[in-house]
Design an enzyme around this catalytic site. Sequence first.
Site, mmCIF file in Angstrom:
data_model
loop_
_atom_site.group_PDB
_atom_site.id
_atom_site.type_symbol
_atom_site.label_atom_id
_atom_site.label_comp_id
_atom_site.label_asym_id
_atom_site.label_seq_id
_atom_site.Cartn_x
_atom_site.Cartn_y
_atom_site.Cartn_z
ATOM 1 N N TRP A 102 4.660 -0.374 2.127
ATOM 2 C CA TRP A 102 3.696 0.664 1.747
ATOM 3 C C TRP A 102 3.796 1.904 2.628
ATOM 4 O O TRP A 102 3.707 3.034 2.147
ATOM 5 C CB TRP A 102 2.267 0.119 1.747
ATOM 6 C CG TRP A 102 1.978 -0.735 0.557
ATOM 7 C CD1 TRP A 102 1.704 -2.077 0.541
ATOM 8 C CD2 TRP A 102 1.956 -0.320 -0.828
ATOM 9 N NE1 TRP A 102 1.515 -2.507 -0.758
ATOM 10 C CE2 TRP A 102 1.657 -1.460 -1.605
ATOM 11 C CE3 TRP A 102 2.158 0.898 -1.480
ATOM 12 C CZ2 TRP A 102 1.552 -1.416 -2.997
ATOM 13 C CZ3 TRP A 102 2.057 0.941 -2.866
ATOM 14 C CH2 TRP A 102 1.760 -0.202 -3.604
ATOM 15 N N ASP A 175 -3.657 3.572 6.516
ATOM 16 C CA ASP A 175 -3.820 2.951 5.198
ATOM 17 C C ASP A 175 -4.284 1.514 5.426
ATOM 18 O O ASP A 175 -3.489 0.633 5.730
ATOM 19 C CB ASP A 175 -2.480 2.980 4.458
ATOM 20 C CG ASP A 175 -2.538 2.243 3.116
ATOM 21 O OD1 ASP A 175 -3.615 1.718 2.771
ATOM 22 O OD2 ASP A 175 -1.499 2.200 2.429
ATOM 23 N N LYS A 199 -8.387 -4.924 -2.851
ATOM 24 C CA LYS A 199 -8.050 -6.036 -1.972
ATOM 25 C C LYS A 199 -9.306 -6.604 -1.313
ATOM 26 O O LYS A 199 -9.625 -7.759 -1.490
ATOM 27 C CB LYS A 199 -7.045 -5.600 -0.904
ATOM 28 C CG LYS A 199 -5.597 -5.555 -1.383
ATOM 29 C CD LYS A 199 -5.233 -4.287 -2.107
ATOM 30 C CE LYS A 199 -3.845 -4.321 -2.694
ATOM 31 N NZ LYS A 199 -3.073 -3.102 -2.483
HETATM 32 C C1 LIG Z 1 -2.230 -2.036 -2.724
HETATM 33 C C2 LIG Z 1 -1.858 -1.076 -1.674
HETATM 34 C C3 LIG Z 1 -1.620 0.282 -1.960
HETATM 35 C C4 LIG Z 1 -1.587 0.854 -3.352
HETATM 36 O O1 LIG Z 1 -2.806 0.902 -3.935
HETATM 37 P P1 LIG Z 1 -2.978 1.490 -5.428
HETATM 38 O O2 LIG Z 1 -4.422 1.339 -5.629
HETATM 39 O O3 LIG Z 1 -2.124 0.670 -6.341
HETATM 40 O O4 LIG Z 1 -2.549 2.900 -5.395
HETATM 41 C C5 LIG Z 1 -1.342 1.113 -0.900
HETATM 42 N N1 LIG Z 1 -1.281 0.652 0.362
HETATM 43 C C6 LIG Z 1 -1.485 -0.649 0.667
HETATM 44 C C7 LIG Z 1 -1.414 -1.101 2.081
HETATM 45 C C8 LIG Z 1 -1.790 -1.553 -0.340
HETATM 46 O O5 LIG Z 1 -1.995 -2.845 -0.045
#
Ligand SMILES: *Cc1c(COP(=O)(O)O)cnc(C)c1O
Length: 363
Positions: A102, A175, A199
Site C-alpha cells: 500500500w 495510512d 477494516k
Molecule cells: C485497504 C487499504 C487501502 C485502500 O483502501 P480503499 O478504501 O480501497 O481505497 C489503503 N491502504 C491500506 C493500508 C489499506 O489496508
Amino acid sequence: MSAIYNFCAGPAMLPKPVMLKAQSELLDWNGQGVSVMELSHRDKAYIALAEKAEQDLRDLMAIPDDYHVLFMHGGGRAQFAAVVNNFLGDAGQALYLVDGSWSSIAADEAEKLVGKTHIDRLNIVNKNDDMSQVELPHLHAIKKDYRYVHYCPNETVDGIEIFDELDSPWPVVADMSSTIMSREIDVSRYGLIYAGAQKNIGPSGLCVVIVHQDLLTLPSLPQSSIMDYRLAVKHGSMYNTPPTFAWYLAAKVFEWLKEQGGVKSIAAINQQKAALLYHCIDSSDFYQSKVNVDNRSNMNVTFYLADSELEMLFLEQAKQAGLLALKGHRMVGGMRASIYNAMPLEGVQVLVDFMNAFATEHG
Ligand SMILES: *Cc1c(COP(=O)(O)O)cnc(C)c1O
C-alpha cells in the site's frame, strides 16, 4: 449451523452487536419513521449522530483539540491523492517510505500527480532469506525540506507492522487503514492520520482523516473541492452529501469499542489473538511466516503452507469449517487471516484448532 468466522481483509467483519442494532433500527431510526439512509444529512438528528461519532472517536484515540477530524469519501486511495493535492502546491516535496504494497501504491499516486522530482521514495524493508524486516531510517540525518513523510504502519497485504512511532523532522502522514484503534498511539506525533473504514471502523466508502490544523496552512495544488481538507473542515465533512449510512455504522462501532473498554482493552485482546495464531504457525514446520518477529502484524497475519500444493485443500476445508476468506492477497499468495478488532478471540481459537488438525492430517 456452527459459527462462521470471516477473516476477510476488507471489507471486514463488523461486531455482531453493531449489526444486530443496525438491523433492528433499519426501517425506523431514532423514532424518525424512516431509515437513517433516507434522512437528510442536514437533519438535526443526523447532525447529532455525526457529532457524537466524532466525539467518541476523539475519546477513543485521545485526539488533541488542535486536530480536525474529518469523515471523507473514497476510502484510503482517495487520500493517496488528497494528501498530495492539499500539501504539495508551490513545488513542495515529500518523502515516501515504502514498507509494503500500500505504501508503494501511495507513492505511485503521488508521483503521478506531481512528478518524480517531487517525491523521494525510500524502501525500508529488507528481505533476507525470504524474511521481511523493517529498518527504520534515521530521518533527522536527511537534509531535505520535505513537507511531510508518508508511511503505512500496517501493511495489510504483506502482514508487516511497524510498532515504533517515527522520529521525524517533518510532519508524519500515516495510512492507518488497517491498524487504527487496534492499539494505543500518540496522535500528537502525527501530522495527519487517515484510515479507510472497511477494516477497523465500519463499511467501505468512508475514510476517517485526523489532521493537525497547522498542515492546513500548507499550499495546495489546484484541486477538486471534494478533496479539499479545508473545505471539509469548514463544512463539518458535509460539503457534499457524506456516506451517511457508513458514518452511522462507524458511530455504532465507536460506541461498541467504548463498551469494550476502549482501545487499551481491545489492544490487549488483539495481542492475545495474534500471539495465539503466530504460536500455531511457529510451532509447526507445516506453516511458515515470512515476516520478522518484530514486524509481524497484529491485524493481518500472513502465512504460507510449506507444501503449497495443499493450499487449495486448506482453503476448501477451512471454508467447510466456517472459516472464511483466508486466501492471501493475489500479489503475495499464501494465506492471510485478518483479525481486526471485531474478530473475537474464539474465532482465532477455532482457526488455530483447524490449522493444527489440518497439519496433523497432512503433515
Ligand atoms: C485497504 C487499504 C487501502 C485502500 O483502501 P480503499 O478504501 O480501497 O481505497 C489503503 N491502504 C491500506 C493500508 C489499506 O489496508
